[in-house]
Motif scaffolding. Sequence first.
Motif, PDB file in Angstrom:
ATOM      1  N   THR A 224       5.352 -16.734 -28.043  1.00 29.17           N
ATOM      2  CA  THR A 224       5.388 -17.797 -29.174  1.00 29.17           C
ATOM      3  C   THR A 224       4.008 -17.905 -29.928  1.00 29.17           C
ATOM      4  O   THR A 224       3.981 -18.406 -30.796  1.00 29.17           O
ATOM      5  CB  THR A 224       5.913 -19.395 -28.623  1.00 29.17           C
ATOM      6  N   TRP A 246      17.740 -22.957 -36.675  1.00 22.52           N
ATOM      7  CA  TRP A 246      16.336 -22.748 -36.532  1.00 22.52           C
ATOM      8  C   TRP A 246      15.770 -23.519 -35.248  1.00 22.52           C
ATOM      9  O   TRP A 246      16.161 -24.586 -35.102  1.00 22.52           O
ATOM     10  CB  TRP A 246      15.611 -23.180 -37.762  1.00 22.52           C
ATOM     11  N   TYR A 248      11.851 -24.396 -33.139  1.00 26.56           N
ATOM     12  CA  TYR A 248      10.461 -24.151 -33.374  1.00 26.56           C
ATOM     13  C   TYR A 248       9.693 -24.498 -32.125  1.00 26.56           C
ATOM     14  O   TYR A 248      10.133 -25.470 -31.400  1.00 26.56           O
ATOM     15  CB  TYR A 248       9.800 -25.277 -34.536  1.00 26.56           C
ATOM     16  N   THR A 249       8.831 -24.032 -31.822  1.00 24.11           N
ATOM     17  CA  THR A 249       7.863 -24.287 -30.815  1.00 24.11           C
ATOM     18  C   THR A 249       6.216 -24.513 -31.254  1.00 24.11           C
ATOM     19  O   THR A 249       5.829 -24.193 -32.300  1.00 24.11           O
ATOM     20  CB  THR A 249       7.717 -23.169 -29.704  1.00 24.11           C
ATOM     21  N   SER A 250       5.391 -25.425 -30.449  1.00 22.56           N
ATOM     22  CA  SER A 250       4.162 -25.462 -30.929  1.00 22.56           C
ATOM     23  C   SER A 250       3.318 -25.092 -29.612  1.00 22.56           C
ATOM     24  O   SER A 250       3.464 -25.151 -28.734  1.00 22.56           O
ATOM     25  CB  SER A 250       3.708 -27.123 -30.878  1.00 22.56           C
ATOM     26  N   LEU A 257       2.627 -23.443 -35.217  1.00 18.71           N
ATOM     27  CA  LEU A 257       4.052 -23.755 -34.926  1.00 18.71           C
ATOM     28  C   LEU A 257       4.692 -22.204 -35.173  1.00 18.71           C
ATOM     29  O   LEU A 257       4.431 -21.700 -36.110  1.00 18.71           O
ATOM     30  CB  LEU A 257       4.585 -24.582 -35.909  1.00 18.71           C
ATOM     31  N   ALA A 259       8.282 -20.435 -35.466  1.00 15.03           N
ATOM     32  CA  ALA A 259       9.735 -20.449 -35.922  1.00 15.03           C
ATOM     33  C   ALA A 259      10.559 -19.222 -35.680  1.00 15.03           C
ATOM     34  O   ALA A 259       9.930 -18.200 -35.606  1.00 15.03           O
ATOM     35  CB  ALA A 259       9.785 -20.482 -37.561  1.00 15.03           C
ATOM     36  N   HIS A 274       4.466 -17.888 -38.127  1.00 11.88           N
ATOM     37  CA  HIS A 274       3.918 -18.805 -37.738  1.00 11.88           C
ATOM     38  C   HIS A 274       3.166 -19.573 -38.813  1.00 11.88           C
ATOM     39  O   HIS A 274       2.693 -19.201 -39.838  1.00 11.88           O
ATOM     40  CB  HIS A 274       2.678 -18.370 -36.777  1.00 11.88           C
ATOM     41  N   LEU A 293      10.096 -31.340 -40.787  1.00 15.77           N
ATOM     42  CA  LEU A 293       9.181 -31.314 -39.391  1.00 15.77           C
ATOM     43  C   LEU A 293       8.196 -32.057 -39.412  1.00 15.77           C
ATOM     44  O   LEU A 293       7.218 -31.833 -40.449  1.00 15.77           O
ATOM     45  CB  LEU A 293       9.214 -29.627 -38.955  1.00 15.77           C
ATOM     46  N   ILE A 308      11.563 -27.709 -44.407  1.00 15.34           N
ATOM     47  CA  ILE A 308      12.206 -26.745 -43.720  1.00 15.34           C
ATOM     48  C   ILE A 308      13.151 -26.007 -44.709  1.00 15.34           C
ATOM     49  O   ILE A 308      13.985 -26.588 -45.196  1.00 15.34           O
ATOM     50  CB  ILE A 308      13.057 -27.181 -42.583  1.00 15.34           C
ATOM     51  N   LEU A 315       8.224 -23.268 -43.257  1.00 12.28           N
ATOM     52  CA  LEU A 315       7.654 -24.634 -43.282  1.00 12.28           C
ATOM     53  C   LEU A 315       6.658 -24.853 -44.428  1.00 12.28           C
ATOM     54  O   LEU A 315       5.672 -23.991 -44.557  1.00 12.28           O
ATOM     55  CB  LEU A 315       6.800 -24.754 -41.838  1.00 12.28           C
TER      56      LEU A 315
END
Length: 337
Positions: A224, A246, A248-250, A257, A259, A274, A293, A308, A315
Amino acid sequence: MTQRFVFISHADSGDVHTLAMDADGGLRPLHTVTLGGTLMPMALSPCGRWLYVARRSEPLAVVTLAIDAASGQLQPLGEATLPGSMAHVSTDPSGRWLFAASYPANCVSVSPIADSGIAGDVRQLVPTPPHAHGILSAPDNRYALVTSLGGDQVLQFRFDATTGQLSPNTPPAWPQRPGAGPRHIRFHPNGRFVYLLNELDATLDVLAYDAAAGTLSHLQTAPTVPPGFSGPPSAADLHLTPDGRWLYTSERTSSTLAAFSVDASTGRVAPRGHTTTETCPRGFAITPDGQHLLAVGQLSHQLSRYRIGPTTGSLALQQRLPMGQNPNWITFSHPAL
């Protein structure tokens, strides 16, 4: 259109902010309720009438707040003691039980929720391997999954929604790679897949979910962090859009972020790039309509709202707003309000 509200908890200013979200996604600050202490994880009741906020400093407690459907104003209704500083809280789909997972106390708990919406004292306390970080009921409410960050496993429980009792499933855990640090989990809307974010190596695992048995099996692992990343990773949060297209992670070290597109038939993900976001993005959330988001920065004390892209998942920054001190958890009012 019923007014949509956004609720944001703050660990250092000890308050919860209510924002209004307009039809175009624009945000307007409305109210602040001060509860004191380190306020972090929150959970919305399935009916949308109550908000549960965990205080991670003394006195350790879950605070029940009533949501005014017209104004978004939050009204404290009561507090119940928790057995540890909770990294995560959630309700079961019936709204009768509150789950909580404690990182420092190495346990999960189950508390009853009264017809009034008020969460009561803990009914069951279950010790876990080191650093429980999340607990989530399966969609059919027959099972629950618990992440153990220090134990590198996802615990698999049976759940009795009548009595509120957790009991070990067979097998009792899915073993993770040593040092991965399982942190948070999400179910795909179709219920066939579970997505697991690992804090310590900043990876995303795709797991097949056997709904009949309540057990997991591995399908895929994806990084990620952005290309060229250096430094100790610290993955924080993950969410899927309501349609499951979709994910997403942080990640807090790079303040990015990530995607991913999701194949609903196989569960597998493909990277989609990212986006640099707020500094140290511990928490973010996706609006119930899947169009926006929202991400908050623990160190920037700001919120960013992104649109989004419906066909690309990209994003696009639309708005930034100042928040309280150390914002970290976001949830939305329920459409039923």
